[in-house]
Scaffold this motif. Structure first.
Motif, PDB file in Angstrom:
ATOM      1  N   ASN A 245       0.811  -1.215   0.000  1.00  0.00           N
ATOM      2  CA  ASN A 245       0.000   0.000   0.000  1.00  0.00           C
ATOM      3  C   ASN A 245       0.848   1.270   0.000  1.00  0.00           C
ATOM      4  OD1 ASN A 245      -2.487  -1.362   0.010  1.00  0.00           O
ATOM      5  ND2 ASN A 245      -2.418  -1.616   2.237  1.00  0.00           N
ATOM      6  N   ASP A 246       2.172   1.107  -0.011  1.00  0.00           N
ATOM      7  CA  ASP A 246       3.046   2.282  -0.066  1.00  0.00           C
ATOM      8  C   ASP A 246       2.948   2.987  -1.419  1.00  0.00           C
ATOM      9  OD1 ASP A 246       3.919   1.727   2.462  1.00  0.00           O
ATOM     10  OD2 ASP A 246       5.740   0.670   1.811  1.00  0.00           O
ATOM     11  N   PHE A 247       2.414   2.272  -2.411  1.00  0.00           N
ATOM     12  CA  PHE A 247       2.392   2.803  -3.771  1.00  0.00           C
ATOM     13  C   PHE A 247       0.963   3.190  -4.145  1.00  0.00           C
ATOM     14  CE2 PHE A 247       6.067   0.181  -3.335  1.00  0.00           C
ATOM     15  CZ  PHE A 247       7.066   0.914  -3.955  1.00  0.00           C
ATOM     16  N   ILE A 248       0.827   4.417  -4.666  1.00  0.00           N
ATOM     17  CA  ILE A 248      -0.489   4.973  -4.980  1.00  0.00           C
ATOM     18  C   ILE A 248      -0.864   4.625  -6.420  1.00  0.00           C
ATOM     19  CG2 ILE A 248      -1.846   7.105  -5.057  1.00  0.00           C
ATOM     20  CD1 ILE A 248       0.454   8.354  -3.361  1.00  0.00           C
ATOM     21  N   ASP A 249      -2.008   3.997  -6.603  1.00  0.00           N
ATOM     22  CA  ASP A 249      -2.575   3.797  -7.945  1.00  0.00           C
ATOM     23  C   ASP A 249      -1.586   3.195  -8.946  1.00  0.00           C
ATOM     24  OD1 ASP A 249      -4.959   4.801  -7.118  1.00  0.00           O
ATOM     25  OD2 ASP A 249      -4.569   6.838  -7.788  1.00  0.00           O
TER      26      ASP A 249
ATOM     27  N   THR B  34      -8.637   8.063 -18.069  1.00  0.00           N
ATOM     28  CA  THR B  34      -8.289   9.475 -18.248  1.00  0.00           C
ATOM     29  C   THR B  34      -7.943  10.131 -16.915  1.00  0.00           C
ATOM     30  OG1 THR B  34     -10.640  10.019 -18.107  1.00  0.00           O
ATOM     31  CG2 THR B  34      -9.711   9.714 -20.304  1.00  0.00           C
ATOM     32  N   LYS B  35      -7.338   9.370 -16.014  1.00  0.00           N
ATOM     33  CA  LYS B  35      -6.937   9.892 -14.700  1.00  0.00           C
ATOM     34  C   LYS B  35      -6.052  11.128 -14.856  1.00  0.00           C
ATOM     35  CE  LYS B  35      -4.252   8.633 -10.611  1.00  0.00           C
ATOM     36  NZ  LYS B  35      -5.169   9.250  -9.660  1.00  0.00           N
ATOM     37  N   GLU B  36      -6.373  12.157 -14.077  1.00  0.00           N
ATOM     38  CA  GLU B  36      -5.616  13.399 -14.152  1.00  0.00           C
ATOM     39  C   GLU B  36      -4.301  13.290 -13.368  1.00  0.00           C
ATOM     40  OE1 GLU B  36      -7.837  17.193 -13.886  1.00  0.00           O
ATOM     41  OE2 GLU B  36      -9.534  15.918 -13.345  1.00  0.00           O
ATOM     42  N   ASP B  37      -3.327  14.076 -13.798  1.00  0.00           N
ATOM     43  CA  ASP B  37      -2.058  14.238 -13.080  1.00  0.00           C
ATOM     44  C   ASP B  37      -1.373  12.903 -12.811  1.00  0.00           C
ATOM     45  OD1 ASP B  37      -0.150  15.895 -12.140  1.00  0.00           O
ATOM     46  OD2 ASP B  37      -1.014  16.170 -10.161  1.00  0.00           O
ATOM     47  N   LEU B  38      -1.337  12.051 -13.834  1.00  0.00           N
ATOM     48  CA  LEU B  38      -0.732  10.735 -13.689  1.00  0.00           C
ATOM     49  C   LEU B  38       0.775  10.845 -13.469  1.00  0.00           C
ATOM     50  CD1 LEU B  38      -1.805   7.863 -13.711  1.00  0.00           C
ATOM     51  CD2 LEU B  38      -1.286   7.741 -16.143  1.00  0.00           C
TER      52      LEU B  38
ATOM     53  N   ASN C 259       5.625   7.705  -6.645  1.00  0.00           N
ATOM     54  CA  ASN C 259       5.893   6.281  -6.465  1.00  0.00           C
ATOM     55  C   ASN C 259       7.349   5.925  -6.765  1.00  0.00           C
ATOM     56  OD1 ASN C 259       3.275   5.924  -5.717  1.00  0.00           O
ATOM     57  ND2 ASN C 259       2.641   4.812  -7.541  1.00  0.00           N
ATOM     58  N   VAL C 260       7.939   6.595  -7.746  1.00  0.00           N
ATOM     59  CA  VAL C 260       9.356   6.375  -8.038  1.00  0.00           C
ATOM     60  C   VAL C 260      10.205   6.766  -6.828  1.00  0.00           C
ATOM     61  CG1 VAL C 260      11.311   7.204  -9.430  1.00  0.00           C
ATOM     62  CG2 VAL C 260       9.172   6.548 -10.554  1.00  0.00           C
ATOM     63  N   ALA C 261       9.846   7.892  -6.196  1.00  0.00           N
ATOM     64  CA  ALA C 261      10.577   8.326  -5.002  1.00  0.00           C
ATOM     65  C   ALA C 261      10.425   7.301  -3.871  1.00  0.00           C
ATOM     66  CB  ALA C 261      10.070   9.697  -4.550  1.00  0.00           C
ATOM     67  N   THR C 262       9.221   6.753  -3.699  1.00  0.00           N
ATOM     68  CA  THR C 262       8.984   5.729  -2.670  1.00  0.00           C
ATOM     69  C   THR C 262       9.834   4.492  -2.945  1.00  0.00           C
ATOM     70  OG1 THR C 262       6.711   6.490  -2.335  1.00  0.00           O
ATOM     71  CG2 THR C 262       7.225   4.250  -1.621  1.00  0.00           C
ATOM     72  N   PHE C 263       9.872   4.090  -4.223  1.00  0.00           N
ATOM     73  CA  PHE C 263      10.651   2.914  -4.608  1.00  0.00           C
ATOM     74  C   PHE C 263      12.137   3.126  -4.333  1.00  0.00           C
ATOM     75  CE2 PHE C 263      13.136   0.506  -7.679  1.00  0.00           C
ATOM     76  CZ  PHE C 263      12.673  -0.785  -7.439  1.00  0.00           C
TER      77      PHE C 263
END
Length: 436
Positions: free
Chosen positions: A21-25, A62-66, A73-77
């Motif tokens: 759950n550390d990673f969003i969407d 069409t999710k905004e601000d992908l 998420n890259v920073a979390t990884f």
């Protein structure tokens, strides 16, 4: 491992903790799973004998601000696995098994017999070009039909490690091609030279009135080529009439249209007060002419959204939402959500985007430009403009008429697309090439 497609051993962990759950969407949770599996003593392997069809962008629509989600998420990884990942990456680069695979591809490619029934020329392999997609679809269908074909692009870089594209320099091996197929103004001179070189028939896959593009800049090139072709396969009656007007005597029309597997009415998606704009940078597509229409629709209470190569002028209009380049799946979803599609292109050989919109029961708002008219779409399903410079009052009257026709005859569309679709059109084009 990156999870375009993952098969996970159920012994690995409880399904409740499969992804962190550390990673969003999405983005990064698959690689996070890889390293967690390694920590538990499992291996991560690549299966080289599985074919997976990847529907790009299906999860996100069409999710905004992908991009912001991805960066987070890259920073979390990196915080969790940055050092471990870098060590593994260095080991991988030291013994990269892909080097052997790439070498095998290159050697096989160099030994491949180039001679084929058809040599097809394409100016580019731009995924966003409808014409390029049609050429590739025709190329693939020729192989399925048991005929051999080679695809030659004017862009040389795309051929690196590509075993299915024929590289021009290799023509020194003197292959044979019975037919050379040109597909656009950028291929005409090369196609003529190749047909002369191989003593081949010269066929034009004619998809649009390119003689009018760039303020007539292609006129001489197109007319010269039309005087040399043996046969023209046209994507609409309008394009066939153009070919005949400029001297081609041997022509046929194929019923090209939308990919009906990709574009369809999804009854689960509810229509909203939304208007789409097909935004393209090509000046002949005249996206800037959509701006007065967009402003009028905004004043009438509609939400206006764009997709494609968003031009700067559209960004000056407040209240417009821009999606940028999107997948066909996303296009279909937007068209199913929207009531209208604005397409102000000046020239169209067919008008594929409005037809794709019709598949989602999204009403095209278009100027009369030849191609779309010539395939006779049902009148109640189109808002025809004599000019995009229409007053808000006149547009409101047209839209009111369209709203009164909101309960339309769906059978008319079904009849149109039973005839006008990608599969039947490409099959007809293959038959025309084989019969010529």
């Amino acid at each position: 491992a990156i999870g375009y497609a993952l098969a996970v051993n159920l012994e690995l962990m409880d399904q409740s903790e499969l992804f962190s759950n550390d990673f969003i969407d999405g983005y990064g949770e698959d690689s996070d799973l890889h390293f967690r599996a390694i920590e538990k003593g499992f291996r991560s392997v690549i299966s080289d004998n599985v074919l997976v069809r990847h529907h790009s962008g299906l999860s996100y629509g069409t999710k905004e601000d992908l991009s912001a989600t991805k960066q987070k998420n890259v920073a979390t990884f990196k915080n969790k696995w940055g050092v471990t990942h870098l060590k593994g990456l260095r080991k991988w680069e030291a013994r990269n098994p892909l080097h052997k695979i790439e070498g095998f591809i290159r050697r096989t490619h160099m030994k491949t017999r180039l001679s084929a029934d058809f040599l097809m020329l394409i100016p580019s392999l731009d995924d966003n070009s409808g014409g390029s997609k049609m050429v590739v679809a025709l190329f693939e269908q020729l192989w399925r039909a048991g005929r051999t074909a080679r695809l030659l692009s004017n862009i040389r870089d795309i051929h690196r490690n590509s075993a299915w594209s024929a590289v021009g320099e290799r023509f020194s091996k003197r292959p044979n091609f019975s037919t050379v197929v040109t597909t656009g103004a950028g291929t005409f001179q090369n196609g003529f030279n190749q047909s002369k070189r191989f003593n081949s028939k010269l066929v034009l896959f004619f998809q649009g009135p390119e003689m009018f593009f760039e303020n007539g800049g292609y006129f001489e090139r197109v007319l010269t080529h039309l005087s040399k072709v043996d046969f023209a396969i046209c994507n609409s009656p309008y394009v066939e009439r153009l070919a005949q007007t400029f001297g081609v005597t041997n022509t046929t029309v194929v019923p090209l249209g939308p990919d009906t597997d990709q574009f369809f009415r999804d009854e689960k998606i509810q229509k909203s007060n939304k208007v789409l704009i097909s935004s393209r940078r090509n000046a002949d597509k005249a996206t800037v002419l959509s701006i007065p229409l967009a402003i009028s629709f905004l004043k009438l209470g509609y939400q206006v959204e764009t997709f494609g190569s968003t031009i700067d002028a559209l960004k000056l209009v407040p209240g417009i939402k821009h999606h940028g380049q999107i997948s066909q799946h996303e296009m279909n979803r937007l068209m199913n959500e929207s009531k209208y599609l604005i397409d102000t292109s000046i020239f169209e050989g067919l008008g594929l985007t409005p037809l794709e919109a019709l598949r989602g029961h999204c009403i095209p708002v278009v100027t009369r430009k030849g191609g779309l008219e010539s395939v006779n779409p049902p009148k109640d399903w189109i808002v025809w403009l004599e000019s995009p410079y229409i007053t808000q009052e006149a547009l409101s009257a047209l839209i009111s008429d369209a709203e009164r026709n909101s309960i339309r005859n769906h059978d008319e569309l079904d009849t149109l697309f039973r005839y006008l679709n990608l599969d039947s059109g490409i099959s007809a084009a293959v038959h025309a090439l084989e019969s010529y």
